[in-house]
Design an enzyme around this catalytic site. Structure first.
Site, PDB file in Angstrom:
ATOM      1  N   GLU A  59       0.862  -1.176   0.000  1.00  0.00           N
ATOM      2  CA  GLU A  59       0.000   0.000   0.000  1.00  0.00           C
ATOM      3  C   GLU A  59       0.901   1.228   0.000  1.00  0.00           C
ATOM      4  O   GLU A  59       1.892   1.296   0.745  1.00  0.00           O
ATOM      5  CB  GLU A  59      -0.930   0.050   1.219  1.00  0.00           C
ATOM      6  CG  GLU A  59      -1.780   1.331   1.197  1.00  0.00           C
ATOM      7  CD  GLU A  59      -2.900   1.400   2.234  1.00  0.00           C
ATOM      8  OE1 GLU A  59      -3.020   0.496   3.078  1.00  0.00           O
ATOM      9  OE2 GLU A  59      -3.660   2.398   2.169  1.00  0.00           O
ATOM     10  N   ASN A 114      -4.375   5.133  -2.286  1.00  0.00           N
ATOM     11  CA  ASN A 114      -5.577   5.723  -1.697  1.00  0.00           C
ATOM     12  C   ASN A 114      -6.074   6.876  -2.555  1.00  0.00           C
ATOM     13  O   ASN A 114      -5.287   7.723  -2.984  1.00  0.00           O
ATOM     14  CB  ASN A 114      -5.270   6.233  -0.286  1.00  0.00           C
ATOM     15  CG  ASN A 114      -4.997   5.095   0.678  1.00  0.00           C
ATOM     16  OD1 ASN A 114      -5.916   4.401   1.099  1.00  0.00           O
ATOM     17  ND2 ASN A 114      -3.729   4.872   0.992  1.00  0.00           N
ATOM     18  N   GLU A 146      -7.745   2.341  -3.570  1.00  0.00           N
ATOM     19  CA  GLU A 146      -8.486   2.196  -2.319  1.00  0.00           C
ATOM     20  C   GLU A 146      -9.389   3.402  -2.155  1.00  0.00           C
ATOM     21  O   GLU A 146      -8.925   4.535  -2.095  1.00  0.00           O
ATOM     22  CB  GLU A 146      -7.514   2.077  -1.137  1.00  0.00           C
ATOM     23  CG  GLU A 146      -6.599   0.873  -1.261  1.00  0.00           C
ATOM     24  CD  GLU A 146      -5.834   0.546   0.014  1.00  0.00           C
ATOM     25  OE1 GLU A 146      -6.032   1.241   1.035  1.00  0.00           O
ATOM     26  OE2 GLU A 146      -5.042  -0.409  -0.017  1.00  0.00           O
ATOM     27  N   ASP A 176     -11.993   0.707   1.243  1.00  0.00           N
ATOM     28  CA  ASP A 176     -11.121   0.875   2.407  1.00  0.00           C
ATOM     29  C   ASP A 176     -11.943   1.098   3.678  1.00  0.00           C
ATOM     30  O   ASP A 176     -13.098   1.517   3.600  1.00  0.00           O
ATOM     31  CB  ASP A 176     -10.206   2.085   2.159  1.00  0.00           C
ATOM     32  CG  ASP A 176      -8.876   1.981   2.873  1.00  0.00           C
ATOM     33  OD1 ASP A 176      -8.709   1.087   3.711  1.00  0.00           O
ATOM     34  OD2 ASP A 176      -7.994   2.809   2.584  1.00  0.00           O
ATOM     35  N   GLU A 233      -6.513  -5.148   7.880  1.00  0.00           N
ATOM     36  CA  GLU A 233      -5.490  -4.175   8.292  1.00  0.00           C
ATOM     37  C   GLU A 233      -5.179  -4.345   9.768  1.00  0.00           C
ATOM     38  O   GLU A 233      -5.973  -4.910  10.513  1.00  0.00           O
ATOM     39  CB  GLU A 233      -6.018  -2.742   8.198  1.00  0.00           C
ATOM     40  CG  GLU A 233      -6.584  -2.262   6.926  1.00  0.00           C
ATOM     41  CD  GLU A 233      -7.082  -0.823   7.084  1.00  0.00           C
ATOM     42  OE1 GLU A 233      -7.629  -0.459   8.138  1.00  0.00           O
ATOM     43  OE2 GLU A 233      -6.894  -0.072   6.126  1.00  0.00           O
TER      44      GLU A 233
HETATM   45  P1  C2E Z   1      -5.560   3.674   5.431  1.00  0.00           P
HETATM   46  O1  C2E Z   1      -5.667   3.765   3.957  1.00  0.00           O
HETATM   47  O2  C2E Z   1      -6.595   2.878   6.142  1.00  0.00           O
HETATM   48  O3  C2E Z   1      -4.093   3.126   5.718  1.00  0.00           O
HETATM   49  C1  C2E Z   1      -3.738   2.283   6.764  1.00  0.00           C
HETATM   50  C2  C2E Z   1      -3.170   3.056   7.934  1.00  0.00           C
HETATM   51  O4  C2E Z   1      -2.988   2.159   9.030  1.00  0.00           O
HETATM   52  C3  C2E Z   1      -1.807   3.673   7.672  1.00  0.00           C
HETATM   53  O5  C2E Z   1      -1.683   4.865   8.436  1.00  0.00           O
HETATM   54  C4  C2E Z   1      -0.861   2.616   8.233  1.00  0.00           C
HETATM   55  O6  C2E Z   1       0.408   3.120   8.579  1.00  0.00           O
HETATM   56  C5  C2E Z   1      -1.642   2.180   9.448  1.00  0.00           C
HETATM   57  N1  C2E Z   1      -1.287   0.837   9.871  1.00  0.00           N
HETATM   58  C6  C2E Z   1      -0.931  -0.213   9.096  1.00  0.00           C
HETATM   59  N2  C2E Z   1      -0.694  -1.312   9.831  1.00  0.00           N
HETATM   60  C7  C2E Z   1      -0.915  -0.964  11.121  1.00  0.00           C
HETATM   61  C8  C2E Z   1      -0.815  -1.701  12.367  1.00  0.00           C
HETATM   62  O7  C2E Z   1      -0.513  -2.881  12.427  1.00  0.00           O
HETATM   63  N3  C2E Z   1      -1.117  -0.992  13.495  1.00  0.00           N
HETATM   64  C9  C2E Z   1      -1.471   0.309  13.472  1.00  0.00           C
HETATM   65  N4  C2E Z   1      -1.730   0.924  14.620  1.00  0.00           N
HETATM   66  N5  C2E Z   1      -1.565   1.029  12.300  1.00  0.00           N
HETATM   67  C10 C2E Z   1      -1.283   0.393  11.152  1.00  0.00           C
HETATM   68  P2  C2E Z   1      -1.138   6.226   7.805  1.00  0.00           P
HETATM   69  O8  C2E Z   1       0.008   5.954   6.892  1.00  0.00           O
HETATM   70  O9  C2E Z   1      -0.954   7.190   8.921  1.00  0.00           O
HETATM   71  O10 C2E Z   1      -2.351   6.708   6.906  1.00  0.00           O
HETATM   72  C11 C2E Z   1      -3.576   7.088   7.490  1.00  0.00           C
HETATM   73  C12 C2E Z   1      -4.638   7.324   6.457  1.00  0.00           C
HETATM   74  O11 C2E Z   1      -4.327   8.449   5.631  1.00  0.00           O
HETATM   75  C13 C2E Z   1      -4.808   6.167   5.469  1.00  0.00           C
HETATM   76  O12 C2E Z   1      -5.567   5.151   6.079  1.00  0.00           O
HETATM   77  C14 C2E Z   1      -5.524   6.868   4.340  1.00  0.00           C
HETATM   78  O13 C2E Z   1      -6.887   6.993   4.605  1.00  0.00           O
HETATM   79  C15 C2E Z   1      -4.889   8.248   4.361  1.00  0.00           C
HETATM   80  N6  C2E Z   1      -3.860   8.340   3.324  1.00  0.00           N
HETATM   81  C16 C2E Z   1      -2.567   7.944   3.344  1.00  0.00           C
HETATM   82  N7  C2E Z   1      -1.945   8.214   2.184  1.00  0.00           N
HETATM   83  C17 C2E Z   1      -2.882   8.788   1.382  1.00  0.00           C
HETATM   84  C18 C2E Z   1      -2.877   9.294   0.053  1.00  0.00           C
HETATM   85  O14 C2E Z   1      -1.876   9.244  -0.690  1.00  0.00           O
HETATM   86  N8  C2E Z   1      -4.038   9.826  -0.424  1.00  0.00           N
HETATM   87  C19 C2E Z   1      -5.174   9.859   0.343  1.00  0.00           C
HETATM   88  N9  C2E Z   1      -6.277  10.398  -0.198  1.00  0.00           N
HETATM   89  N10 C2E Z   1      -5.226   9.396   1.584  1.00  0.00           N
HETATM   90  C20 C2E Z   1      -4.093   8.864   2.106  1.00  0.00           C
HETATM   91 MG    MG Z   2      -7.599   1.196   5.360  1.00  0.00          MG
HETATM   92 MG    MG Z   3      -5.839   2.559   2.418  1.00  0.00          MG
HETATM   93 MG    MG Z   4      -7.885   2.645   7.972  1.00  0.00          MG
END
Ligand code: C2E
Ligand code: MG
Ligand code: MG
Ligand code: MG
Length: 286
Positions: A59, A114, A146, A176, A233
């Site tokens: 991802e 995403n 996603e 997602d 996830e």
């Molecule tokens: P998401 O798409 O649901 O991504 C998964 C989030 O869960 C990611 O946080 C990831 O680092 C975190 N995660 C993965 N495995 C674990 C785990 O085992 N434990 C815990 N506690 N967390 C875990 P992140 O990177 O902070 O991203 C948060 C959200 O921000 C993403 O949720 C997504 O909705 C958004 N996002 C990130 N990158 C993009 C992007 O390029 N464009 C858009 N529109 N949204 C983005």
């Molecule tokens: Mg997700």
């Molecule tokens: Mg995602």
């Molecule tokens: Mg999420």
């Protein structure tokens, strides 16, 4: 005295507000600059096929390499990018970077991007994505988008048209954060999606209370009945990975398998994995 205190609190509140607004406008200006300066970079988190333990792709998660604040998480700038109308720019940059990186990886590695609901207002979205895939030589079937349910609530929305166009050439779509939003189960079979990503919340809850695994299992079975694949996830421990595999969940993602990491670390890690398919990470193979 109470009155004076209330006034004092209010002044403090005003000062805080003013400070927050200043912060925001600084951040807003910084973000516009960051997009031109290439400070927004992709981080990659492994996606694992649970039945075989093999890596199936990554991802793509946005990070902002801020010159003063360091590496910033998406929660701090994605909503802002949406608000100021720059989320499309951000997405295009990340996609181009991810495609360029993926070209150096084994050809079966997928990338999951995403997409914000607001991006579907852009009628050029599908053609821009296809152009980038073409220019970078990435097969459409390697790309997954996603999206969240809020992008699809309106049945005649342009999201349907965009996603249908992309699916016709092999791009896949994942819903997602499944289970946190509208989750209109009745409509799920009509949506242009191939996969549901079960929100981290369910896996966390299941860890606290074993009964909650029943919910996860039900979601997996329900998705499979609709011919949708499933990803879970937030897998942080081996037991969660085992149970999810046992309930038939297709793909797993979480700190147990690997945290999001930079392109450089990912590529070094893939090289290591190709050289020595066992032993780089627990239960993980190419
Ligand atoms: P998401 O798409 O649901 O991504 C998964 C989030 O869960 C990611 O946080 C990831 O680092 C975190 N995660 C993965 N495995 C674990 C785990 O085992 N434990 C815990 N506690 N967390 C875990 P992140 O990177 O902070 O991203 C948060 C959200 O921000 C993403 O949720 C997504 O909705 C958004 N996002 C990130 N990158 C993009 C992007 O390029 N464009 C858009 N529109 N949204 C983005
Ligand atoms: Mg997700
Ligand atoms: Mg995602
Ligand atoms: Mg999420």
């Amino acid at each position: 005295a109470a009155k004076r205190e209330a006034r004092g609190n209010y002044r403090q509140f005003e000062a805080n507000m003013a400070e927050a607004l200043r912060m925001r406008s600084t951040l807003e200006r910084d973000l516009r600059r960051a997009l031109t300066a290439g400070e927004i970079v992709p981080y990659y988190q492994p996606l694992i096929a649970l039945d075989t333990g093999r890596l199936s792709g990554f991802e793509v998660l946005a990070r902002w390499n801020h010159p003063r604040y360091g590496l910033m998480a998406p929660a701090a700038f994605i909503p802002l990018a949406e608000e100021i109308g720059r989320i499309g720019d951000l997405f295009r940059q990340l996609l181009a970077a991810a495609c360029a990186d993926a070209r150096q990886w084994p050809s079966e590695m997928g990338i999951s991007m995403n997409v914000s609901p607001t991006q579907f207002a852009d009628p050029e979205l599908a053609s821009q994505i296809l152009m980038t895939l073409h220019d970078t030589g990435i097969a459409p079937k390697r790309l997954e988008l996603e999206i969240t349910e809020s992008a699809l609530v309106d049945k005649v929305s342009s999201a349907h048209l965009t996603l249908t166009t992309l699916r016709e050439v092999g791009v896949t779509v994942a819903l997602d954060d499944f289970g946190t939003g509208y989750s209109n189960l009745r409509h799920l079979s009509d949506l242009p999606v191939d996969r549901v990503k079960i929100d981290r919340l369910f896996v966390e809850r299941a860890r606290q209370d074993i009964e909650n695994w029943k919910i996860v299992r039900a979601i997996v079975q329900f998705a499979h009945a609709l011919n949708l694949e499933t990803t879970a996830e937030g897998i942080e421990i081996a037991e969660a990975a085992d149970i999810l595999r046992d309930v038939g969940c297709d793909v797993g993602q979480g700190y147990f398998f690997g945290r999001p990491q930079s392109a450089a670390v990912t590529s070094a890690w893939l090289t290591e994995l190709v050289r020595n398919p066992i032993g780089v990470l627990p239960r993980l193979a190419l």
